[in-house]
Design a protein around this motif. Sequence first.
Motif, PDB file in Angstrom:
ATOM      1  N   PHE A 163      -2.978  -2.032  -7.374  1.00  0.00           N
ATOM      2  CA  PHE A 163      -2.887  -0.697  -7.951  1.00  0.00           C
ATOM      3  C   PHE A 163      -3.277   0.401  -6.963  1.00  0.00           C
ATOM      4  N   PHE A 164      -4.421   0.275  -6.325  1.00  0.00           N
ATOM      5  CA  PHE A 164      -4.898   1.355  -5.462  1.00  0.00           C
ATOM      6  C   PHE A 164      -4.059   1.522  -4.184  1.00  0.00           C
ATOM      7  N   PRO A 165      -3.660   0.430  -3.517  1.00  0.00           N
ATOM      8  CA  PRO A 165      -2.739   0.625  -2.384  1.00  0.00           C
ATOM      9  C   PRO A 165      -1.414   1.251  -2.808  1.00  0.00           C
ATOM     10  N   MET A 166      -0.893   0.860  -3.982  1.00  0.00           N
ATOM     11  CA  MET A 166       0.351   1.462  -4.474  1.00  0.00           C
ATOM     12  C   MET A 166       0.174   2.948  -4.736  1.00  0.00           C
ATOM     13  N   LEU A 167      -0.966   3.312  -5.296  1.00  0.00           N
ATOM     14  CA  LEU A 167      -1.239   4.719  -5.567  1.00  0.00           C
ATOM     15  C   LEU A 167      -1.228   5.526  -4.269  1.00  0.00           C
ATOM     16  N   ILE A 168      -1.843   4.976  -3.227  1.00  0.00           N
ATOM     17  CA  ILE A 168      -1.862   5.658  -1.920  1.00  0.00           C
ATOM     18  C   ILE A 168      -0.443   5.771  -1.358  1.00  0.00           C
ATOM     19  N   VAL A 169       0.337   4.699  -1.475  1.00  0.00           N
ATOM     20  CA  VAL A 169       1.730   4.723  -0.999  1.00  0.00           C
ATOM     21  C   VAL A 169       2.508   5.832  -1.680  1.00  0.00           C
ATOM     22  N   TRP A 170       2.342   5.953  -2.991  1.00  0.00           N
ATOM     23  CA  TRP A 170       3.088   6.975  -3.728  1.00  0.00           C
ATOM     24  C   TRP A 170       2.627   8.384  -3.367  1.00  0.00           C
ATOM     25  N   ILE A 171       1.336   8.590  -3.244  1.00  0.00           N
ATOM     26  CA  ILE A 171       0.833   9.925  -2.868  1.00  0.00           C
ATOM     27  C   ILE A 171       1.372  10.312  -1.497  1.00  0.00           C
ATOM     28  N   PHE A 172       1.300   9.399  -0.555  1.00  0.00           N
ATOM     29  CA  PHE A 172       1.774   9.649   0.810  1.00  0.00           C
ATOM     30  C   PHE A 172       3.272   9.968   0.808  1.00  0.00           C
ATOM     31  N   THR A 173       4.040   9.186   0.066  1.00  0.00           N
ATOM     32  CA  THR A 173       5.496   9.377   0.015  1.00  0.00           C
ATOM     33  C   THR A 173       5.855  10.709  -0.631  1.00  0.00           C
ATOM     34  N   ILE A 174       5.183  11.051  -1.721  1.00  0.00           N
ATOM     35  CA  ILE A 174       5.486  12.297  -2.424  1.00  0.00           C
ATOM     36  C   ILE A 174       5.166  13.510  -1.549  1.00  0.00           C
ATOM     37  N   VAL A 175       4.090  13.441  -0.787  1.00  0.00           N
ATOM     38  CA  VAL A 175       3.756  14.540   0.128  1.00  0.00           C
ATOM     39  C   VAL A 175       4.886  14.743   1.140  1.00  0.00           C
ATOM     40  N   ILE A 176       5.402  13.665   1.684  1.00  0.00           N
ATOM     41  CA  ILE A 176       6.522  13.758   2.634  1.00  0.00           C
ATOM     42  C   ILE A 176       7.743  14.362   1.958  1.00  0.00           C
TER      43      ILE A 176
END
Length: 532
Positions: A163-176
Amino acid sequence: MSSQSSTQGAALAPEKRETFSSRKLFILSAIGSAVGLGNIWRFPYVAYENGGGAFLIPYIVAIFCAGIPLLFLDYAIGHRYRGSAPLSYRRANRKTEIIGWWQVLICFVIAIYYAAIIAWAAMYCWYSVTKAWGNDAEGFFYGEFLNTADTVGVSFDFVPNVFFPMLIVWIFTIVIMVAGVNKGIARANAVFMPLLIVMFLILVVQSVFLPGAIDGLNAFFTPNFDALQNPAVWAAAFGHIFFSLSVAFGIMVTYSSYMKRKSDLTGSGYVVALANSSFEILAGIGVFAALGFMAYNANSSVDSVVSGGIGLAFIAFPTIVSAAPFGALIGVLFFGSLVFAGLTSLISILEVIVAAFQDKLGWGRVKATLIVSIPVAVVSLLLFSATTGIYLLDTIDAFVNQFGILACALVMVIVFGSGLGMLPKLAKHLNRHSSIKLGTGWMVLVGGIGPAVLAYMLINEFQAKITEQYSGYPAWFNGVFGWGLCGLLIVVAGLISLIPWSKNSKLEDPEYDQHQQNVQAEAVPETVSKEY
């Protein structure tokens, strides 16, 4: 008075579509989309299973007879009609808008599980340092890491490791994504792609010097020419290159719409296709050299250790990491490569969805990205960070990412080839500013060989799926998340296409009208067609 009129005119002028600031950034972004997880964990296994070195013959034929021609079709549609997949198809013919939404929804489904695999790879970068899997990589992956449920189904028992690594992946991707085409997507690919290449080159150099590496390379490259007589081997080559180049996903339609008007489309396409294939060969060398070491260390043959997909990445490679000299570095490089390859592909997949709703509803970049990406991320986290996530991922990937895309691609080539008869017009568009000219041969490949190959692959896939229950899962599970989801995407695509376009949407392309006037004013050489 004239000042006021000028101000009103400026206010009414259509906002110009964002474009890649250079051809190099487009090529990097297109390669970033094409080079994904499949290049690293799928191609080596497919090549090995289908004749080894001999597989390169149908593979090369498939690149030039199906992959590149269909890639050019995507480029022509996106660049000519200057929109997201649904808008480009609608501008070509309003009845074909549904194809665009079909591709958008396929990308939605792929995005929600792709983020999970990236998160797994990110965690395994750290596990490579600690060798957290101990002596049982398979048991660790399915047990302690994924905490896989004993029963196939859908649960919402979350697994913190995912869950937490996925959350980071999504936050990072959305910022881009919020940053836009140039400041976000292009810059990210300009950083990630060189890093990916450098990391993988180091991995390959390390792998080929491992004990037993030569046995792995012999297994990978030794040709079995008898396999060339098997139609299934040729189908495997065409199928792989089709998925590898990201054609018929809506990705290349969307990306090519961001290219400048006077762009070398065919030259760029050849660079993207050949760079993608070069990376796959490199991946095969690195992966099979490592598998050769694994077989050497286990005192067995390469046949007994070779695998593809998730088994290769999260079971075989951890075993290699545990036994190899400098294993931690090999693990970090391998799983880091998966992370970067996955992120560049996820960005391109998400861009298809964002651009479509941005065009349909007339939203600005930031609004469209947030309204689209946050729900996608929430669904992704709910379904794939749970204890049953692996079952859902396996089934959805097998049906939607293969069966659904093949059907959509077949419809697309038939409609634009035989149905609308648009291939001559699109060929002229491709030729206008391109270094490599297309003619009747391209139209025959797209309108004739393309549909034949896709139909053959689709029939084979259909037969394989109805012969037996996929992976032994319950019939209801495959029915809902396999067949049911494939059918639902078509229905929803039809419903979305019926929604009226926003008044802010530009169903006609004012930029193209202006460009037509500029074209007519230019002195066009006789060797170049005057029809745009």
